[in-house]
Design an enzyme around this catalytic site. Structure first.
Site, PDB file in Angstrom:
ATOM      1  N   LYS A 248     -13.220  13.722  -1.551  1.00 41.27           N
ATOM      2  CA  LYS A 248     -12.594  14.237  -0.324  1.00 41.27           C
ATOM      3  C   LYS A 248     -12.367  15.742  -0.422  1.00 41.27           C
ATOM      4  CE  LYS A 248     -10.303   9.930   0.984  1.00 41.27           C
ATOM      5  NZ  LYS A 248      -9.192   9.055   0.601  1.00 41.27           N
TER       6      LYS A 248
ATOM      7  N   GLU B  37     -12.202   9.455  -5.860  1.00 39.83           N
ATOM      8  CA  GLU B  37     -12.143   9.489  -4.389  1.00 39.83           C
ATOM      9  C   GLU B  37     -11.484  10.795  -3.911  1.00 39.83           C
ATOM     10  OE1 GLU B  37     -11.232   5.748  -2.375  1.00 39.83           O
ATOM     11  OE2 GLU B  37     -10.043   6.863  -0.899  1.00 39.83           O
TER      12      GLU B  37
ATOM     13  N   GLU C  82      -7.808  -2.361   2.258  1.00 39.51           N
ATOM     14  CA  GLU C  82      -7.152  -1.078   2.524  1.00 39.51           C
ATOM     15  C   GLU C  82      -7.184  -0.778   4.034  1.00 39.51           C
ATOM     16  OE1 GLU C  82      -8.974   1.658  -0.355  1.00 39.51           O
ATOM     17  OE2 GLU C  82      -8.036   3.296   0.742  1.00 39.51           O
TER      18      GLU C  82
ATOM     19  N   LYS D 224       0.843  -1.200   0.000  1.00 37.73           N
ATOM     20  CA  LYS D 224       0.000   0.000   0.000  1.00 37.73           C
ATOM     21  C   LYS D 224       0.877   1.249   0.000  1.00 37.73           C
ATOM     22  CE  LYS D 224      -3.629   2.459   2.506  1.00 37.73           C
ATOM     23  NZ  LYS D 224      -4.643   2.467   3.567  1.00 37.73           N
TER      24      LYS D 224
ATOM     25  N   GLU E 125      -9.803  11.932  11.463  1.00 36.82           N
ATOM     26  CA  GLU E 125      -8.933  10.811  11.858  1.00 36.82           C
ATOM     27  C   GLU E 125      -8.121  11.072  13.116  1.00 36.82           C
ATOM     28  OE1 GLU E 125      -6.714   9.260   8.581  1.00 36.82           O
ATOM     29  OE2 GLU E 125      -5.591   7.856   9.845  1.00 36.82           O
TER      30      GLU E 125
HETATM   31  C1  LIG Z   1      -5.270  10.499   2.811  1.00 34.44           C
HETATM   32  C2  LIG Z   1      -6.521  10.885   3.095  1.00 34.44           C
HETATM   33  O1  LIG Z   1      -7.416  10.071   3.730  1.00 34.44           O
HETATM   34  C3  LIG Z   1      -7.041   8.768   4.148  1.00 34.44           C
HETATM   35  C4  LIG Z   1      -7.260   7.777   3.081  1.00 34.44           C
HETATM   36  C5  LIG Z   1      -8.447   7.082   2.972  1.00 34.44           C
HETATM   37  C6  LIG Z   1      -8.678   6.176   1.813  1.00 34.44           C
HETATM   38  O2  LIG Z   1      -7.853   6.103   0.901  1.00 34.44           O
HETATM   39  O3  LIG Z   1      -9.732   5.507   1.753  1.00 34.44           O
HETATM   40  C7  LIG Z   1      -9.430   7.234   3.949  1.00 34.44           C
HETATM   41  C8  LIG Z   1      -9.211   7.969   5.069  1.00 34.44           C
HETATM   42  C9  LIG Z   1      -7.862   8.464   5.367  1.00 34.44           C
HETATM   43  O4  LIG Z   1      -7.172   7.494   6.073  1.00 34.44           O
HETATM   44  C10 LIG Z   1      -7.001  12.262   2.780  1.00 34.44           C
HETATM   45  O5  LIG Z   1      -8.155  12.558   3.060  1.00 34.44           O
HETATM   46  O6  LIG Z   1      -6.215  13.054   2.255  1.00 34.44           O
HETATM   47 MG   LIG Z   2      -9.260   4.779  -0.316  1.00 35.57          MG
END
Ligand SMILES: C=C(O[C@@H]1C=C(C(=O)O)C=C[C@H]1O)C(=O)O
Ligand SMILES: [Mg+2]
Length: 451
Positions: free
Chosen positions: A440, A436, A302, A208, A258
Site C-alpha cells: 500500500k 500488505e 475481512e 477485527k 475508498e
Molecule cells: C487501511 C487501509 O486500507 C484499508 C484496509 C484494507 C485491508 O486491510 O485489506 C483494504 C482497503 C482499505 O479498506 C490503508 O490503505 O491504509
Molecule cells: Mg487486509
C-alpha cells in the site's frame, strides 16, 4: 451563454466579475452573494498552486466528473453543528451561471482531533474562490457573505479581493531527496500487536482491528503538495483525489480508492472495500494473484465484516439496503482490493452529519465491534492518526460525497508522514500483513521517490 477563455489571460474574467458585483444592491437580510463565470477548462491543481491565500482545497470525485479547486473560506461548517442553519441566508446569484452552494473539507479519524483542527479540518469550508468542473462544464465562482449592517465595508473588501485572482502557472517540478525514513511501529512491535489481536482472548473482544503504521520521511527540500498530488493522480486511476493546504508548510493530501458515501437526495451509495493483494509483476502473475484473492478465506472474511458493519449502521437510517452478494475485484496501480457495492434508500430528513456519524469509521479503517476496536486503538496504537483514515469531501445542495482518507500523507515543513493500515482478523499473520502495508505504501512512495 458565453464561455470565457481562462488560462494566462484573466483580465476579462475579473472585468466580468466586477460588472456582476456592480449590479449588487444592499440586501435586506444576510445574503450569500455568488458571482460566477463560465470558463474554459483549466488545470485545476496548477491554478490552485498559483493562488495567494489559504486554505487551498482540492477535491476530485472518483468517477472524474466533479473536480474542484477552492481558495479561502468565507464560512465554516463544523461537522458537529446542525445542518439547519445552512441555506438560511438569502441567495443572490449575480452571474449568468447558477451553481449550487457547496462546502468542502473533512475530519480526522477522530472527528475532534485538535491536531486536525489546526490543519484546517474537522469542518467544511465555503470557499471564497472556487474553480468547479462538472463533466465538461467549468466555471469560476466567487462567494461573498454579506450582512446589511456592514454592506459598504464588505463591498469594498470584495472589490479588492477580486484583484487577488491569479492565472494558471506551471506547477514546480519536484525532485526530493530523502534524508531519513522511519516506520512506527517497527516490525517487532507490529508483530506483537498482530499476535495479540489474533489471540483467542482478544478475538472474543474484537473480531477485527485495523492497525496503522506511520512512515516518516525527512526531505532535503520543501515539497510542494500540489505538484506531488498531480503526479500521484496521473498513476492512480479510479481514485478520489483530495488535499488541503493551510500554509506553505502544512498540507494533507492523497489518492484514495475508498468511498465513504455518495448521497443524491434519498439515494445513498457506499461500499465495503477491504481485502488486499499486491499486483503481479506481469499479466500472468497478476491474474493468479487476483484469482487467489477472490477465493481467499481470510480476505473474504475481512471484507464481510465491513459489509456487516455498514449494513447494521444503516438499518436505522434506511428503508431499503442492497448489498452486492459477492465481492468483486478493484485493481489499482500497486494493489487490488475486494469490494462490495452497497446502496440504500434513506428515510426522510437524514442529514449528512447523521450519515457521517453512522458510517465513520467503518470496519475498513476502525474495526468491529466499533467501540471496542476504537478503544483498543486509542490505548495501543503507537501513532496519532490525525487526518489519516478520516473523511474528505463535500456537501452541496443536491449532492454530497466523502471518501475515506487512506493512501494519504501529511506535510509538516520538510517532513512527510505517510500512513498505511491493514485489517487484522482471525487468520492474519504478522509478516503477510506487514507486506500488505509495504504494498500500500508504494502508492505514495512512487510520487515521493519516482523510480
Ligand atoms: C487501511 C487501509 O486500507 C484499508 C484496509 C484494507 C485491508 O486491510 O485489506 C483494504 C482497503 C482499505 O479498506 C490503508 O490503505 O491504509
Ligand atoms: Mg487486509
Amino acid at each position: 451563454m458565453l464561455t470565457v477563455a481562462f488560462d494566462r489571460q484573466i483580465d476579462p474574467v475579473i472585468e466580468l466579475l466586477e460588472l456582476q458585483l456592480g449590479r449588487l444592491q444592499c440586501p435586506q437580510q444576510d445574503s450569500l452573494v455568488q458571482l460566477a463565470v463560465a470558463i474554459s477548462e483549466i488545470p485545476a491543481l496548477a491554478w490552485l498552486q498559483a493562488q495567494q491565500s489559504f486554505p487551498k482545497i482540492h477535491w476530485h470525485s472518483r468517477d472524474g466528473n466533479h473536480e474542484v479547486s477552492a481558495v479561502g473560506s468565507v464560512d465554516q461548517w463544523w461537522l458537529t453543528e446542525s445542518q439547519a442553519k445552512r441555506g438560511n441566508w438569502q441567495r443572490l446569484c449575480l452571474g449568468e451561471v447558477t451553481a449550487e452552494w457547496r462546502y468542502y473539507g473533512g475530519h480526522g479519524f477522530n472527528p475532534d482531533d485538535p491536531s486536525v483542527t489546526a490543519q484546517g479540518g474537522n469542518r467544511l469550508h465555503l470557499p471564497q474562490w472556487e474553480y468547479r468542473r462538472i463533466g465538461e462544464q467549468s466555471c469560476l465562482i466567487f462567494n461573498l457573505l454579506l450582512q446589511p449592517s456592514c454592506y459598504q465595508q464588505q463591498l469594498s473588501q470584495a472589490k479588492q479581493d477580486l484583484q487577488q485572482l491569479r492565472a494558471v502557472a506551471p506547477l514546480p517540478p519536484q525532485q526530493l531527496n530523502i534524508a531519513n525514513q522511519q516506520h512506527t511501529p517497527n516490525f517487532h512491535d507490529w508483530q506483537q500487536r498482530v499476535l495479540e489481536l489474533t489471540s483467542d482472548e482478544q478475538q472474543a473482544r474484537t473480531s477485527k482491528v485495523v492497525l496503522c503504521r506511520e512512515t516518516r520521511l525527512d526531505t532535503e527540500q520543501l515539497a510542494n503538495p500540489w505538484s506531488l498530488l498531480d503526479s500521484w493522480q496521473a498513476q492512480q486511476h479510479g481514485c478520489y483525489r483530495f488535499g488541503i493546504q493551510v500554509d506553505e508548510q502544512q498540507a494533507f493530501f492523497g489518492c484514495s480508492p475508498e468511498r465513504l458515501f455518495l448521497r443524491k437526495q434519498d439515494k445513498l451509495y457506499t461500499e465495503a472495500l477491504a481485502g488486499t493483494c499486491a499486483r503481479g509483476q506481469d499479466q500472468q502473475q497478476d491474474h493468479i494473484l487476483a484469482g487467489q484473492l477472490l477465493m481467499d478465506r481470510k480476505n473474504i472474511y475481512e471484507n464481510q465484516l465491513v459489509a456487516d458493519d455498514i449494513e447494521q449502521q444503516l438499518t436505522l437510517l434506511a428503508s431499503q439496503i442492497d448489498i452486492e452478494p459477492e465481492p468483486h475485484l478493484v485493481p489499482l496501480a500497486q494493489v487490488s482490493h475486494l469490494c462490495r457495492i452497497i446502496s440504500a434508500r434513506l428515510r426522510p430528513d437524514i442529514s449528512e452529519q447523521a450519515l457521517l456519524q453512522a458510517l465513520h469509521p467503518t470496519a475498513a479503517v476502525g474495526g468491529l465491534p466499533r467501540q471496542a476496536a476504537q478503544a483498543y486503538l486509542a490505548q495501543h496504537e503507537a501513532v496519532n492518526r490525525g487526518w489519516y483514515a478520516g473523511v474528505f469531501g463535500m456537501i452541496g445542495e443536491q449532492r454530497s460525497e466523502f471518501c475515506v482518507t487512506i493512501r494519504s500523507m501529511v506535510q509538516q515543513g520538510q517532513q512527510l508522514q505517510l500512513y498505511t493500515g491493514a485489517g487484522i482478523v482471525a487468520g492474519s499473520e504478522p509478516t503477510t500483513e506487514w507486506h500488505e502495508l509495504n504494498s500500500k505504501l508504494k502508492s505514495a512512495m512512487s510520487v515521493v521517490q519516482p523510480a
